[in-house]
Design a protein around this motif. Structure first.
Motif, mmCIF file in Angstrom:
data_model
loop_
_atom_site.group_PDB
_atom_site.id
_atom_site.type_symbol
_atom_site.label_atom_id
_atom_site.label_comp_id
_atom_site.label_asym_id
_atom_site.label_seq_id
_atom_site.Cartn_x
_atom_site.Cartn_y
_atom_site.Cartn_z
ATOM 1 N N ILE A 1 86.595 -4.377 36.679
ATOM 2 C CA ILE A 1 85.706 -5.407 35.818
ATOM 3 C C ILE A 1 85.569 -5.045 34.368
ATOM 4 O O ILE A 1 85.908 -5.492 33.387
ATOM 5 C CB ILE A 1 84.554 -6.121 36.643
ATOM 6 C CG1 ILE A 1 85.020 -6.689 37.916
ATOM 7 C CG2 ILE A 1 83.964 -7.097 35.689
ATOM 8 C CD1 ILE A 1 84.181 -6.817 38.740
ATOM 9 N N ILE A 2 84.791 -3.948 34.510
ATOM 10 C CA ILE A 2 84.161 -3.227 33.311
ATOM 11 C C ILE A 2 85.114 -2.560 32.439
ATOM 12 O O ILE A 2 85.183 -2.930 31.351
ATOM 13 C CB ILE A 2 82.855 -2.313 33.548
ATOM 14 C CG1 ILE A 2 81.817 -2.949 34.399
ATOM 15 C CG2 ILE A 2 82.211 -1.913 32.120
ATOM 16 C CD1 ILE A 2 81.108 -4.253 33.907
ATOM 17 N N GLY A 3 85.895 -1.717 33.189
ATOM 18 C CA GLY A 3 86.875 -0.882 32.350
ATOM 19 C C GLY A 3 88.014 -1.617 31.555
ATOM 20 O O GLY A 3 87.986 -1.539 30.252
ATOM 21 N N PRO A 4 88.686 -2.619 31.959
ATOM 22 C CA PRO A 4 89.595 -3.386 31.121
ATOM 23 C C PRO A 4 89.075 -4.095 30.053
ATOM 24 O O PRO A 4 89.541 -3.950 28.928
ATOM 25 C CB PRO A 4 90.253 -4.446 32.179
ATOM 26 C CG PRO A 4 89.801 -3.923 33.742
ATOM 27 C CD PRO A 4 88.662 -3.211 33.505
ATOM 28 N N GLN A 5 87.863 -4.576 30.140
ATOM 29 C CA GLN A 5 87.228 -5.161 28.978
ATOM 30 C C GLN A 5 86.627 -4.211 27.879
ATOM 31 O O GLN A 5 86.921 -4.365 26.764
ATOM 32 C CB GLN A 5 85.831 -5.967 29.304
ATOM 33 C CG GLN A 5 86.425 -7.135 30.200
ATOM 34 C CD GLN A 5 85.393 -7.969 30.802
ATOM 35 O OE1 GLN A 5 84.497 -8.712 29.937
ATOM 36 N NE2 GLN A 5 84.896 -7.998 32.095
ATOM 37 N N ALA A 6 86.245 -3.100 28.617
ATOM 38 C CA ALA A 6 85.656 -1.998 27.424
ATOM 39 C C ALA A 6 86.929 -1.593 26.873
ATOM 40 O O ALA A 6 86.826 -1.233 25.655
ATOM 41 C CB ALA A 6 84.829 -0.821 28.403
ATOM 42 N N LEU A 7 87.956 -1.159 27.603
ATOM 43 C CA LEU A 7 89.060 -0.564 26.928
ATOM 44 C C LEU A 7 89.632 -1.584 25.764
ATOM 45 O O LEU A 7 89.827 -0.917 24.566
ATOM 46 C CB LEU A 7 90.243 -0.469 27.985
ATOM 47 C CG LEU A 7 91.343 0.348 27.921
ATOM 48 C CD1 LEU A 7 90.703 1.781 27.817
ATOM 49 C CD2 LEU A 7 92.144 0.537 28.903
ATOM 50 N N LYS A 8 89.578 -2.687 25.716
ATOM 51 C CA LYS A 8 90.004 -3.797 24.926
ATOM 52 C C LYS A 8 89.045 -3.709 23.655
ATOM 53 O O LYS A 8 89.442 -3.855 22.317
ATOM 54 C CB LYS A 8 89.997 -5.173 25.583
ATOM 55 C CG LYS A 8 90.755 -6.056 24.994
ATOM 56 C CD LYS A 8 90.975 -7.553 25.691
ATOM 57 C CE LYS A 8 91.935 -8.491 25.029
ATOM 58 N NZ LYS A 8 91.740 -9.725 25.728
ATOM 59 N N ARG A 9 87.545 -3.562 24.015
ATOM 60 C CA ARG A 9 86.921 -3.534 22.694
ATOM 61 C C ARG A 9 87.025 -2.087 22.283
ATOM 62 O O ARG A 9 86.631 -2.059 21.122
ATOM 63 C CB ARG A 9 85.406 -3.755 23.297
ATOM 64 C CG ARG A 9 85.160 -5.059 23.639
ATOM 65 C CD ARG A 9 83.856 -5.359 24.498
ATOM 66 N NE ARG A 9 84.016 -6.490 25.337
ATOM 67 C CZ ARG A 9 83.091 -7.466 25.549
ATOM 68 N NH1 ARG A 9 81.943 -7.257 24.883
ATOM 69 N NH2 ARG A 9 83.305 -8.263 26.257
ATOM 70 N N ALA A 10 87.423 -1.266 22.862
ATOM 71 C CA ALA A 10 87.380 0.398 22.326
ATOM 72 C C ALA A 10 88.461 0.340 21.446
ATOM 73 O O ALA A 10 88.533 1.308 20.378
ATOM 74 C CB ALA A 10 87.171 1.228 23.312
ATOM 75 N N LEU A 11 89.570 -0.251 21.700
ATOM 76 C CA LEU A 11 90.914 -0.016 21.149
ATOM 77 C C LEU A 11 90.626 0.041 19.357
ATOM 78 O O LEU A 11 91.066 1.103 18.975
ATOM 79 C CB LEU A 11 91.928 -1.251 21.314
ATOM 80 C CG LEU A 11 93.377 -1.028 20.409
ATOM 81 C CD1 LEU A 11 93.857 0.245 20.827
ATOM 82 C CD2 LEU A 11 93.840 -2.089 20.651
#
Lengths: 486, 361
Positions: A405-415
């Motif tokens: 849940i958190i990881g995939p969204q954080a990854l997208k925002r961090a890119l």
């Protein structure tokens, strides 16, 4: 709009201001007051001319910049020893000697204070050569040559011994002292050292580094000999151990000669530059090697920096007080220290004798980790604790909640942040020249110091860096895409 | 099903003082009960709910679920949470997943269902909450009410034994409250065990089998909806369900700021939209104070207004006295006349603290 126009005008004014200054003709010592003189900062000329206040001193990091400035009219003349500014240089850049001064310096090679053995071996060699008259013949052959690459070295054709290399550090890639010709280093100092090496059973390795990092590099033991036309002065004797001088050099002032006939068209000029900077002596190989080093440092720093950043993030989020304190202290430290300083401290103080590229990777990883940790923090925070709670409440463990849940969204925002920081990293690696690494920027310097061209090599590395950053950006995007799928 | 014993929760405020959130809360929740938890903000309702599935940890006390203490070492809290669903005020949908994926994620990963079966079950749940036709949408494309219905479906997909609702309609536009309440009502018909923290009194009254009124960190009153809403046993419960707003002035000396008090009374009347009562209230208070200014005893003034049945009253406690100031022989006759003329209903009470007059406005 008004402000832009004002800034443009200001820029134009500054550019014109630089160009339109009239040149002062210099023929003798008496013409020096009121003129603009270029020097290499930290050299003996810098120290002496700084004492005079009737001269406008302009300091440059190396000789090539001096010559370019002279050609562009930003200085009227520059002093240098008459041997370094050799025939080839004068011919190619339309310079001439204005006058020779009465001052001169003995030229020798500097060793580490405690390396008596190597220094006295060199002195013994020089005494023997002098006794037989061989030294005079050698200096004569090098100084008066027309084509330096064609000058034979007496060690040519004999195989180099295999042993612990004698590492010669030079800051100017310059005939007749030490210069590159194809893949090999030649020149009077290289020849002397090769002769010494044959006696001691050691090969010679030349390291090209910044003038200002030569002394620390010598003391840290990453080079054994400091060469490239080093004057023996009382002041330097306090810090360094010199061999007997092998040459005496007079100082001279150099000015622009009669205008060079400018018969080159744009295309033929570009073609010549291309030839000169890339093809002659296989100079493009420098660039390739430099590119490889830059890539190595970037990729490994990205990798280790990110891993270290994850660790730092965990410390930051830990419930233990000491862990938080460590993370805070680390971030504070990294924020407060300039990258160059960190690099030099690591190389010359902490990791003495380590491989320079490894030290650079350590330094850039350390710096990147600080960024990666705060990036993780902000991007994970931005997802919000609500979804974390929802995941936990459904029965997921903390790790599963992060994973799904958190990881995939954080990854997208961090890119986007990660990408721009990685690109900055590529560009920031250009300072590794300070610790004797020949990266892309340094390779460009090397070529410039052989060809004395300002424009073409710089344009070339600009293009290479541009492509490199673009590729790194694409690479990061690709990595994130893969990460998102898993 | 769930037994709570002596639950305590506090935190240490910034000034280092201990702030109690829950104080010695005990209760018993049986299967099939639908419990509404009402009470003023800050009374510990949400914290109580969060502690039930250990999203928040208590400082002391026990929670027994199906005979097992959930704080025991080795107790599988995650397994328990699978069977105890939770619906949040802010929905907390997984923003990167579609509506369908939001519902299938936990059944696939935790219940080990195959994708096909999970999707079939999810569609069934979505149909139940009326969101089946939006199964392919992303959460950001939904309205608040729709999001909350998906969140309920997500909960149901885990086949929970009990669902905790933490103010499920508080973040919604008034127009969307109905659709979410409708879904909860239909769950109530199916006898789903539920605990619902809510501010919607009418809804709580209709849907629940039992009501907890929480106040200052304790379950202040626990009873059927009829008892709590029609015949509350305790004053604070009554004040809450009748939505009584009050304004209190404690006058201990003649240096009291009289003008500030009238300003506050006027603001109070405007805030609760009773400007027509403003004059009566201020006049009664003023006249009473003039009447009482002869005596040195302190005075406590309370202005009350119920938003439920729209009644207001002023109560004046003359501390340490036993005779009503209106009935004293030396009372100023004109003032007494004015006061009697302004209030239709005056009640006089003798209390331990003194004599209290209550004026209905």
């Amino acid at each position: 709009m008004k402000r832009t126009a004002f800034l443009l005008l200001l820029a134009l004014f500054l550019v014109c201001g630089c160009d339109s200054t009239s040149r002062k003709e210099i023929r003798s010592e008496a013409d020096l007051p009121g003129s603009k003189i270029g020097v290499m900062s930290g050299t003996i000329y810098d120290i002496e001319l700084t004492k005079r206040n009737d001269i406008n001193l302009v300091r440059f990091p190396s000789l090539p910049e001096c010559i370019v400035a002279l050609k562009q009219g930003r200085i009227d003349a520059f002093p240098f020893n008459e041997i370094t500014v050799n025939n080839e240089l004068r011919r190619e850049h339309g310079m001439k000697m204005a006058f020779r001064t009465d001052n001169g310096h003995p030229v020798g090679q500097a060793f580490r204070k405690d390396d008596q053995e190597l220094a006295s071996a060199m002195t013994t060699l020089l005494r023997e050569l002098r006794a037989t008259g061989e030294l005079d013949r050698m200096t004569d052959k090098w100084i008066n040559a027309d084509d330096y690459s064609a000058v034979p070295m007496c060690t040519d054709g004999t195989p180099a011994p295999e042993g612990k290399p004698i590492r010669l550090g030079i800051s100017v890639n310059m005939a007749p002292f030490a210069f590159t010709s194809g893949k090999s280093w030649r020149g009077i100092e290289v020849e002397l050292l090769e002769m010494l090496g044959r006696r001691l059973g050691r090969p010679v390795e030349v390291k090209y580094l910044d003038f200002h990092s030569m002394v620390p590099a010598l003391q840290a033991g990453s080079i054994d000999v400091m060469g490239g036309c080093i004057f023996i002065t009382e002041e330097r004797k306090k810090e360094l151990l010199f061999s007997e001088p092998y040459l005496f050099c007079y100082e001279a002032y150099f000015v622009l000669g009669e205008e060079l006939p400018d018969d080159k068209t744009f295309w033929s000029g570009t073609k010549d530059s291309f030839n000169n900077n890339l093809l002659v002596e296989n100079r493009w190989l420098f660039l390739m090697k430099g590119l490889k080093v830059t890539l190595e440092i970037t990729i490994f720093s990205l990798l280790f920096g990110t891993l270290l950043g994850v660790g730092l993030y965990m410390l930051r989020k830990s419930k233990r007080r000491w862990a938080n304190a460590v993370a805070t202290a680390y971030s504070g430290f990294m924020r407060g220290i300039p990258m160059v300083v960190l690099l030099m401290i690591l190389f010359y103080v902490i990791f003495k004798g380590f491989n320079a590229v490894a030290v650079a990777v350590i330094a850039f990883s350390m710096s990147f980790a600080g960024f990666a940790a705060s990036m993780l923090d902000t991007s994970i925070n931005s997802v919000g604790s609500g979804q974390m709670k929802a995941g936990i409440a459904l029965g997921f463990t903390k790790w599963q909640t992060f994973r799904y849940i958190i990881g995939p969204q954080a990854l997208k925002r961090a890119l986007p942040h990660f990408k721009s920081e990685a690109i900055s990293l590529v560009k920031n690696t250009s300072i590794v020249g300070y610790i004797a690494i020949q990266d892309l920027t340094r390779a460009c310097d090397m070529i410039r110091s052989r060809t004395f061209e300002a424009f073409f090599p710089l344009l070339l590395v600009t293009v290479i860096y541009f492509i490199l950053t673009w590729l790194v950006g694409k690479f990061i995007e690709w990595l994130f895409k893969i990460g998102m799928k898993i | 099903m769930i037994t709570v014993r002596h639950l305590n929760k506090y935190y240490i405020g910034e000034d280092g003082k201990k702030v109690d959130v829950l104080r010695d809360v005990s209760c018993e929740i049986s299967r099939g009960e639908i419990i509404s938890i009402i009470g003023p903000s800050g009374s510990g309702k949400s914290t109580f709910l969060h502690i039930l599935n250990m999203l928040d940890t208590p400082n002391s006390g026990e929670i027994i679920v199906n005979g097992k203490n959930i704080q025991d070492k080795g107790y599988d809290l995650n397994k328990m949470r699978e069977k105890m669903g939770m619906v949040f005020q802010n929905f907390n949908l997984f923003e990167h997943l579609t509506v369908l994926q939001n519902v299938t994620l936990a059944p696939i990963k935790l219940r080990g269902l195959g994708e096909k079966q999970a999707e079939d079950e999810a569609m069934e749940m979505l149909r139940k909450v009326g969101m089946a036709d939006r199964s392919g949408s992303m959460p950001s494309q939904l309205s608040g009410g729709q999001k909350q219905r998906v969140a309920i479906a997500r909960c149901l997909a885990m086949k929970p034994d009990v669902i905790l609702f933490d103010e499920p309609t508080s973040a919604l536009d008034p127009t969307m409250i109905g659709e979410v309440q409708g879904v909860i009502r239909s769950l109530a018909m199916e006898k789903m065990t539920m605990l619902i923290v809510t501010h919607e009194m009418k809804f709580a009254r209709d849907v629940s089998t039992r009501v907890f009124f929480m106040n200052e960190g304790v379950i202040y009153e626990d009873g059927t909806p009829e008892q709590i809403f029609q015949n509350p046993k305790r004053a604070a419960t009554r004040a809450f369900v009748h939505r009584i707003r009050s304004l209190v002035f404690d006058i201990v000396s003649r240096d009291f700021d009289f003008y500030d008090m009238t300003t506050q009374i006027k603001q109070f009347c405007i805030r609760y939209s009773i400007p027509e009562k403003m004059n009566d209230i201020t006049h009664i208070v003023e006249e009473m104070l003039i009447l009482l200014s002869k005596y040195d005893s302190p005075v406590l003034i309370e202005v009350n207004h119920s938003e439920m049945d729209y009644t207001s009253s002023v109560s004046i406690l003359h501390r340490g006295e036993s005779v009503s100031p209106l009935e004293r022989p030396d009372a100023d006759e004109l003032s007494v006349m004015i006061i009697r003329g302004m209030s239709s209903d005056i009640k006089t009470e003798q209390t331990d603290e003194g004599v209290r007059l209550t004026f209905r406005i």
